[in-house]
Design a protein around this motif. Structure first.
Motif, PDB file in Angstrom:
ATOM      1  N   VAL A 172       0.848  -1.192   0.000  1.00  0.00           N
ATOM      2  CA  VAL A 172       0.000   0.000   0.000  1.00  0.00           C
ATOM      3  C   VAL A 172       0.885   1.245   0.000  1.00  0.00           C
ATOM      4  O   VAL A 172       1.924   1.284   0.671  1.00  0.00           O
ATOM      5  CB  VAL A 172      -0.921   0.027   1.241  1.00  0.00           C
ATOM      6  CG1 VAL A 172      -1.734   1.321   1.284  1.00  0.00           C
ATOM      7  CG2 VAL A 172      -1.845  -1.186   1.244  1.00  0.00           C
ATOM      8  N   HIS A 173       0.484   2.219  -0.781  1.00  0.00           N
ATOM      9  CA  HIS A 173       1.160   3.521  -0.783  1.00  0.00           C
ATOM     10  C   HIS A 173       0.129   4.600  -0.509  1.00  0.00           C
ATOM     11  O   HIS A 173      -0.936   4.620  -1.141  1.00  0.00           O
ATOM     12  CB  HIS A 173       1.841   3.776  -2.129  1.00  0.00           C
ATOM     13  CG  HIS A 173       2.429   5.149  -2.244  1.00  0.00           C
ATOM     14  ND1 HIS A 173       3.562   5.538  -1.557  1.00  0.00           N
ATOM     15  CD2 HIS A 173       2.020   6.234  -2.949  1.00  0.00           C
ATOM     16  CE1 HIS A 173       3.839   6.789  -1.844  1.00  0.00           C
ATOM     17  NE2 HIS A 173       2.924   7.239  -2.680  1.00  0.00           N
ATOM     18  N   GLU A 174       0.413   5.477   0.421  1.00  0.00           N
ATOM     19  CA  GLU A 174      -0.483   6.587   0.744  1.00  0.00           C
ATOM     20  C   GLU A 174      -0.008   7.837   0.026  1.00  0.00           C
ATOM     21  O   GLU A 174       1.147   8.241   0.151  1.00  0.00           O
ATOM     22  CB  GLU A 174      -0.516   6.812   2.254  1.00  0.00           C
ATOM     23  CG  GLU A 174      -1.167   5.665   3.023  1.00  0.00           C
ATOM     24  CD  GLU A 174      -1.192   5.914   4.516  1.00  0.00           C
ATOM     25  OE1 GLU A 174      -0.618   6.942   4.943  1.00  0.00           O
ATOM     26  OE2 GLU A 174      -1.754   5.085   5.251  1.00  0.00           O
ATOM     27  N   GLY A 175      -0.913   8.443  -0.734  1.00  0.00           N
ATOM     28  CA  GLY A 175      -0.561   9.637  -1.489  1.00  0.00           C
ATOM     29  C   GLY A 175      -0.588  10.886  -0.631  1.00  0.00           C
ATOM     30  O   GLY A 175      -1.034  10.875   0.515  1.00  0.00           O
ATOM     31  N   ALA A 176      -0.120  11.975  -1.219  1.00  0.00           N
ATOM     32  CA  ALA A 176      -0.117  13.258  -0.517  1.00  0.00           C
ATOM     33  C   ALA A 176      -1.530  13.809  -0.425  1.00  0.00           C
ATOM     34  O   ALA A 176      -2.377  13.575  -1.299  1.00  0.00           O
ATOM     35  CB  ALA A 176       0.796  14.241  -1.256  1.00  0.00           C
TER      36      ALA A 176
ATOM     37  N   VAL B 259       7.247  -4.692   5.592  1.00  0.00           N
ATOM     38  CA  VAL B 259       7.902  -3.857   6.593  1.00  0.00           C
ATOM     39  C   VAL B 259       7.608  -2.401   6.268  1.00  0.00           C
ATOM     40  O   VAL B 259       7.811  -1.956   5.135  1.00  0.00           O
ATOM     41  CB  VAL B 259       9.429  -4.086   6.601  1.00  0.00           C
ATOM     42  CG1 VAL B 259      10.110  -3.140   7.576  1.00  0.00           C
ATOM     43  CG2 VAL B 259       9.758  -5.534   6.951  1.00  0.00           C
ATOM     44  N   ARG B 260       7.120  -1.672   7.263  1.00  0.00           N
ATOM     45  CA  ARG B 260       6.908  -0.242   7.076  1.00  0.00           C
ATOM     46  C   ARG B 260       8.195   0.499   7.437  1.00  0.00           C
ATOM     47  O   ARG B 260       8.713   0.356   8.549  1.00  0.00           O
ATOM     48  CB  ARG B 260       5.770   0.265   7.958  1.00  0.00           C
ATOM     49  CG  ARG B 260       5.481   1.748   7.725  1.00  0.00           C
ATOM     50  CD  ARG B 260       4.546   2.316   8.768  1.00  0.00           C
ATOM     51  NE  ARG B 260       4.153   3.669   8.439  1.00  0.00           N
ATOM     52  CZ  ARG B 260       3.523   4.495   9.271  1.00  0.00           C
ATOM     53  NH1 ARG B 260       3.213   4.091  10.506  1.00  0.00           N
ATOM     54  NH2 ARG B 260       3.209   5.722   8.897  1.00  0.00           N
ATOM     55  N   PHE B 261       8.711   1.268   6.489  1.00  0.00           N
ATOM     56  CA  PHE B 261       9.946   2.004   6.745  1.00  0.00           C
ATOM     57  C   PHE B 261       9.604   3.442   7.112  1.00  0.00           C
ATOM     58  O   PHE B 261       8.983   4.160   6.335  1.00  0.00           O
ATOM     59  CB  PHE B 261      10.858   1.975   5.519  1.00  0.00           C
ATOM     60  CG  PHE B 261      12.274   2.366   5.829  1.00  0.00           C
ATOM     61  CD1 PHE B 261      13.241   1.404   6.062  1.00  0.00           C
ATOM     62  CD2 PHE B 261      12.639   3.695   5.922  1.00  0.00           C
ATOM     63  CE1 PHE B 261      14.541   1.755   6.372  1.00  0.00           C
ATOM     64  CE2 PHE B 261      13.919   4.061   6.233  1.00  0.00           C
ATOM     65  CZ  PHE B 261      14.891   3.088   6.457  1.00  0.00           C
ATOM     66  N   LEU B 262      10.011   3.850   8.294  1.00  0.00           N
ATOM     67  CA  LEU B 262       9.788   5.214   8.764  1.00  0.00           C
ATOM     68  C   LEU B 262      11.033   6.051   8.498  1.00  0.00           C
ATOM     69  O   LEU B 262      12.138   5.523   8.386  1.00  0.00           O
ATOM     70  CB  LEU B 262       9.462   5.208  10.255  1.00  0.00           C
ATOM     71  CG  LEU B 262       8.189   4.431  10.618  1.00  0.00           C
ATOM     72  CD1 LEU B 262       8.064   4.298  12.126  1.00  0.00           C
ATOM     73  CD2 LEU B 262       6.973   5.133  10.043  1.00  0.00           C
TER      74      LEU B 262
ATOM     75  N   ARG C  15       8.682   2.374  -6.500  1.00  0.00           N
ATOM     76  CA  ARG C  15       9.539   1.788  -5.463  1.00  0.00           C
ATOM     77  C   ARG C  15       8.877   0.567  -4.835  1.00  0.00           C
ATOM     78  O   ARG C  15       9.526  -0.449  -4.579  1.00  0.00           O
ATOM     79  CB  ARG C  15       9.840   2.845  -4.408  1.00  0.00           C
ATOM     80  CG  ARG C  15      10.883   2.444  -3.384  1.00  0.00           C
ATOM     81  CD  ARG C  15      11.308   3.625  -2.549  1.00  0.00           C
ATOM     82  NE  ARG C  15      10.182   4.190  -1.815  1.00  0.00           N
ATOM     83  CZ  ARG C  15       9.840   5.483  -1.870  1.00  0.00           C
ATOM     84  NH1 ARG C  15      10.508   6.325  -2.636  1.00  0.00           N
ATOM     85  NH2 ARG C  15       8.815   5.931  -1.169  1.00  0.00           N
ATOM     86  N   LEU C  16       7.567   0.659  -4.596  1.00  0.00           N
ATOM     87  CA  LEU C  16       6.832  -0.463  -4.020  1.00  0.00           C
ATOM     88  C   LEU C  16       6.814  -1.648  -4.986  1.00  0.00           C
ATOM     89  O   LEU C  16       7.016  -2.795  -4.574  1.00  0.00           O
ATOM     90  CB  LEU C  16       5.404  -0.029  -3.688  1.00  0.00           C
ATOM     91  CG  LEU C  16       4.478  -1.098  -3.107  1.00  0.00           C
ATOM     92  CD1 LEU C  16       5.021  -1.615  -1.776  1.00  0.00           C
ATOM     93  CD2 LEU C  16       3.066  -0.531  -2.921  1.00  0.00           C
ATOM     94  N   LEU C  17       6.597  -1.393  -6.257  1.00  0.00           N
ATOM     95  CA  LEU C  17       6.563  -2.468  -7.243  1.00  0.00           C
ATOM     96  C   LEU C  17       7.921  -3.152  -7.350  1.00  0.00           C
ATOM     97  O   LEU C  17       8.011  -4.385  -7.425  1.00  0.00           O
ATOM     98  CB  LEU C  17       6.140  -1.909  -8.597  1.00  0.00           C
ATOM     99  CG  LEU C  17       5.924  -2.908  -9.733  1.00  0.00           C
ATOM    100  CD1 LEU C  17       4.899  -3.956  -9.337  1.00  0.00           C
ATOM    101  CD2 LEU C  17       5.487  -2.181 -10.990  1.00  0.00           C
TER     102      LEU C  17
ATOM    103  N   ASP D 127       5.759   2.498   2.670  1.00  0.00           N
ATOM    104  CA  ASP D 127       5.659   3.667   3.540  1.00  0.00           C
ATOM    105  C   ASP D 127       4.436   3.598   4.442  1.00  0.00           C
ATOM    106  O   ASP D 127       4.447   4.134   5.552  1.00  0.00           O
ATOM    107  CB  ASP D 127       5.597   4.947   2.704  1.00  0.00           C
ATOM    108  CG  ASP D 127       6.845   5.148   1.866  1.00  0.00           C
ATOM    109  OD1 ASP D 127       7.941   4.832   2.363  1.00  0.00           O
ATOM    110  OD2 ASP D 127       6.731   5.620   0.716  1.00  0.00           O
ATOM    111  N   ALA D 128       3.377   2.967   3.962  1.00  0.00           N
ATOM    112  CA  ALA D 128       2.114   2.942   4.702  1.00  0.00           C
ATOM    113  C   ALA D 128       2.149   1.891   5.804  1.00  0.00           C
ATOM    114  O   ALA D 128       2.867   0.888   5.724  1.00  0.00           O
ATOM    115  CB  ALA D 128       0.957   2.659   3.753  1.00  0.00           C
ATOM    116  N   ALA D 129       1.338   2.112   6.834  1.00  0.00           N
ATOM    117  CA  ALA D 129       1.253   1.162   7.943  1.00  0.00           C
ATOM    118  C   ALA D 129       0.358  -0.022   7.619  1.00  0.00           C
ATOM    119  O   ALA D 129       0.577  -1.125   8.137  1.00  0.00           O
ATOM    120  CB  ALA D 129       0.728   1.881   9.192  1.00  0.00           C
TER     121      ALA D 129
END
Length: 309
Positions: A116-120, A172-175, A148-150, A205-207
């Motif tokens: 999952v990717h969260e947009g701005a 893994v969520r990277f902070l 990057r996710l793909l 990036d997403a949780a």
């Protein structure tokens, strides 16, 4: 099981990159990134029915997203009905206060979420009356994270066992990295993402959907005798926030060496630490017998010099 930092210490000679210049180490360039995308799959982008948009603008968003992904050489297509072997990019949106935040989920052909990717956030008024340039901007902002996710999913699948592939690689969520001067935060994050993906993990990036969290803290002492001590700690947490362990890297570098560009130092630090992060996660999912605390040596199997303990 929670592990203390002393049990998982990795002490790395950060500057040990050799005497010869290595300008391309860890920097394969844009072409290599493009070639790493799994061209054997097609990414379908259907018009999103749950993105707080009318039908016409939902279709425009799917088309803008497809164009942006194609610009990064991702094999994407805007289509109403994906084919049976298509992967899909599912777009939703929800309002939070005075903004709307789009969300992008990568789903494989079996319907399993892969990341999952969260947009701005977008001002709610602009989202309510979207223009083609605004939708194109939303797509452009989301594309780097989705690419990057793909890439992370593709690398994780290549490294995983068949069973892990069928159930989905661990996420893994990277902070954001904290405390690194210069471009350290960006360089360390980029390199660690690459190495964790190569070990079979999807880094996002997403949780949502992530089983573990990973971040890094950097502390650098004030210059003394033309040298500084760098304390780099990679912190692994469970989904509920419980800390599982740390990979600790400590070394002395010339004063000011990391004020601008980290380069190969970030590459080597992430390369050496990724194995320790993998061990922490494995230990968290595997029952462990009580045993004396042990130190994980740096790559190569040799224990760190006594002066660095």
């Amino acid at each position: 099981m929670r592990f203390c930092s002393a049990c998982l210490a990795v002490l790395l000679l950060l500057a040990g990159c050799g005497d010869l210049p290595q300008p391309f180490r860890g920097n394969p360039g844009r072409q290599a990134r493009s070639l790493a995308i799994p061209l054997a799959i097609r990414l379908a982008v259907p018009p999103p029915p749950q993105a707080l948009l009318d039908e016409a603008n939902a279709r425009r968003l799917a088309e803008a997203m497809t164009a942006a992904l194609q610009g990064e050489e991702v094999p994407a297509i805007a289509i109403d009905r994906p084919l049976p072997l298509d992967w899909q990019l599912l777009i939703t949106a929800e309002s939070a206060g005075n903004v709307v935040r789009p969300r992008f989920e990568l789903v494989n052909a079996d319907g399993r979420s892969q990341g999952v990717h969260e947009g701005a956030g977008v001002p709610i008024r602009a989202w309510a009356e979207p223009t083609p340039p605004m939708l194109a901007q939303v797509a452009a902002q989301a594309t780097p994270g989705l690419t990057r996710l793909l890439l992370s999913v593709q690398a994780a699948r290549a490294s995983a066992t068949p069973g892990a592939i069928s159930s989905g690689p661990p996420r893994v969520r990277f902070l954001p990295v904290r405390g690194a001067p210069g471009d350290g935060a960006q360089a360390l994050a980029a390199r660690m993402r690459e190495f964790m993906s190569n070990l079979g993990f999807v880094v996002q990036d997403a949780a949502e959907g992530a089983q573990y969290g990973l971040t890094a803290e950097v502390r650098i002492t004030a210059p003394a005798d033309n040298a500084q001590v760098v304390d780099l700690q990679w912190i692994v947490t469970r989904r509920d926030g419980e800390e599982l362990g740390r990979v600790v890297q400590v070394n002395e570098v010339p004063a000011g060496r990391l004020n601008r560009f980290w380069g190969d130092i970030a590459y080597v630090a992430a390369e050496q630490a990724s194995g320790g992060v993998q061990t922490i996660i494995r230990n968290a999912t595997t029952p462990q017998l009580s045993a004396p605390a042990q130190e994980i040596p740096a790559a190569g199997g040799a224990p760190p010099p006594p002066g660095l303990r």
